[in-house]
Write an enzyme that holds these catalytic residues in place. Structure first.
Site, PDB file in Angstrom:
ATOM      1  N   ILE A 102      12.381  -0.090 -11.351  1.00 28.64           N
ATOM      2  CA  ILE A 102      12.762  -1.183 -10.461  1.00 28.64           C
ATOM      3  C   ILE A 102      11.573  -1.998  -9.957  1.00 28.64           C
ATOM      4  CG2 ILE A 102      14.890  -0.080  -9.684  1.00 28.64           C
ATOM      5  CD1 ILE A 102      13.410   0.857  -7.184  1.00 28.64           C
ATOM      6  N   PHE A 133      -0.670   1.985  -8.773  1.00 31.04           N
ATOM      7  CA  PHE A 133      -1.168   2.899  -9.792  1.00 31.04           C
ATOM      8  C   PHE A 133      -0.084   3.326 -10.787  1.00 31.04           C
ATOM      9  CE2 PHE A 133      -3.886   3.779  -6.010  1.00 31.04           C
ATOM     10  CZ  PHE A 133      -5.045   3.205  -6.523  1.00 31.04           C
ATOM     11  N   ASP A 153      -1.460  -2.464   8.096  1.00 30.87           N
ATOM     12  CA  ASP A 153      -0.840  -3.427   7.182  1.00 30.87           C
ATOM     13  C   ASP A 153       0.640  -3.587   7.492  1.00 30.87           C
ATOM     14  OD1 ASP A 153      -0.764  -5.271   5.148  1.00 30.87           O
ATOM     15  OD2 ASP A 153      -0.687  -3.807   3.523  1.00 30.87           O
TER      16      ASP A 153
END
Length: 433
Positions: free
Chosen positions: A76, A81, A195
């Site tokens: 999906i 990585f 973040d």
């Protein structure tokens, strides 16, 4: 009695020795016992980077899953990585679960493998309904995998853009509240995300929002100070549009800088996934923020919610509310829906609300106004629509802008917000017409 006490002391020394031997020396070493001990019922987060081998953190905090119990159904997406797939996991004695599976690609370096696994070492320490749940890892044979709960609606920003204007203000505030609850939990564990943004929040089929993507996350140092911080390395990237000024200027991250990011996330939610600061460059954003400019209220955003955003964007980090305070404020708004009316206050601060560093007092024509917004390309459209005076422009609505054919991402709402700001200045006599 004395013998028993002596044995307890010896056992404690052995435990400490084993504990320290599992990690390399680091700035955290003398405090690790405090992080993992319970104080006030809170188990502090342990940074996997303090382990000599990141796989040790994975073994300590993540459950190993037998790949035979895992069925991959469909790829999906892509991750840093490797790839992300939807799958099904049937643990022994439990019902089958829909899961997301991150698979490490072949040929990565040991360092990349360590970074990949460290996310499981982070996630495995958290247990909260508004933080993405780690089901486990499969690391005994390649390819290594991280298995989490599956969030049907994907990232919050894309979900909102795909469903623009489909939710009530109360539903949007409920989404914000969920993210705030997850962040309060993380901050209580002395954890800083670094973040936080709508793209890093996932949404399930019940519209429950969960904080995810801990790639930039770190342990906060200096827990004996009033404002613990994490200092980012010079080589690390910073998401400027979501980042507090002390973080992009001095690389000092803390729970207070996460609060700033939470304010930006609130703005993203209320604007249905618009890009913060629109088409401004990162350099322009940093200069504007340093000059005390703040994002205006999104279209139809309740003033009470925009006021919370502005509190999150206080220049001094010590002046920003903590997550528990923000959550209390959001709960009050939810309990009193009348406070969520989208009426805008009569008086606003140019310094706080301007979306761009614009001095409206020097604007005398529609052409100058568009130039100040860096939207000169739309002058002909405004002329054709007979929007040729500042008075007319100040009354522009979303329907008017849509009629102009201004369809670029973010510009419709930006023009309406700037027109509302112009109307405020006109009514206050700050712009000569």
């Amino acid at each position: 009695m004395g013998g028993a006490a002596f044995l307890l002391v010896v056992a404690a020394i052995i435990v400490v020795f084993v504990f320290r031997s599992k990690r390399r020396e680091s700035p955290y070493s003398d405090r690790l016992q405090r992080y993992i001990s319970n104080r006030g019922g809170v188990k502090y987060y342990v940074d996997p980077s303090t382990y000599e081998d990141p796989s040790e953190a994975v073994k300590e905090f993540a459950r190993e899953i037998d790949p035979a119990h895992l069925k991959i159904e469909e790829v999906i997406g892509a991750a840093q990585f490797g790839e992300v797939s939807r799958g099904r996991y049937r643990p022994l004695g439990r019902r089958e679960l829909l899961v997301a599976v991150k698979t490490l690609r072949w040929g990565v370096t040991d360092r990349e493998k360590g970074v990949f696994l460290s996310e499981a070492g982070v996630l495995g320490q958290f247990d909260h309904p508004n933080v993405l749940k780690l089901e486990g890892v499969a690391t005994h044979s390649p390819p290594e995998r991280i298995i989490t709960e599956f969030m049907e609606n994907g990232p919050l920003d894309a979900f909102l853009r795909e469903n623009e204007d489909q939710f009530s203000v109360l539903q949007l505030v409920g989404m914000v509240r969920g993210v705030g609850a997850g962040m309060r939990y993380l901050s209580e564990k002395n954890f800083v995300h670094r973040d936080l943004a709508a793209r890093n929040v996932l949404v399930n089929s019940n519209l429950v929002c969960k904080v995810s993507d801990f790639g930039l996350s770190r342990l906060m140092r200096g827990l004996d100070h009033n404002m613990p911080t994490y200092t980012a390395s010079l080589g690390s990237k910073i998401p400027v549009r979501w980042t507090a000024p002390e973080a992009f200027q001095h690389r000092k991250f803390s729970s207070a800088s996460d609060v700033w990011s939470f304010g930006i996330l609130m703005w993203e939610v209320m604007s249905y996934g618009e890009r913060p600061y629109w088409d401004m460059s990162n350099q322009e954003v940093m200069k504007a923020v340093a000059d005390q400019y703040r994002l205006p209220a999104p279209h139809n955003c309740p003033p009470a919610l925009h006021s919370l955003m502005l509190q999150c964007w206080q220049a001094e980090r010590g002046d920003r509310p903590a997550f528990d305070s923000l959550l209390s404020s959001l709960d009050r708004l939810i309990r009193h829906p009348a406070s969520l009316k989208a009426e805008h206050p009569r008086s606003t601060s140019q310094t706080l609300l301007s979306p761009t560093p614009t001095d409206l007092s020097s604007v005398a024509t529609v052409s100058e106004w568009l130039s100040a917004l860096r939207m000169d390309r739309y002058k002909e459209e405004f002329e054709r629509a007979h929007l040729d005076t500042l008075d007319r422009v100040s009354l522009i609505t979303m329907e008017d802008v849509q009629g102009l054919g201004v369809n670029l991402l973010g510009h419709q709402r930006k023009i309406v917000s700037a027109a509302q700001q112009l109307r405020t200045h006109l009514t206050q006599g700050q712009v000569e017409v």
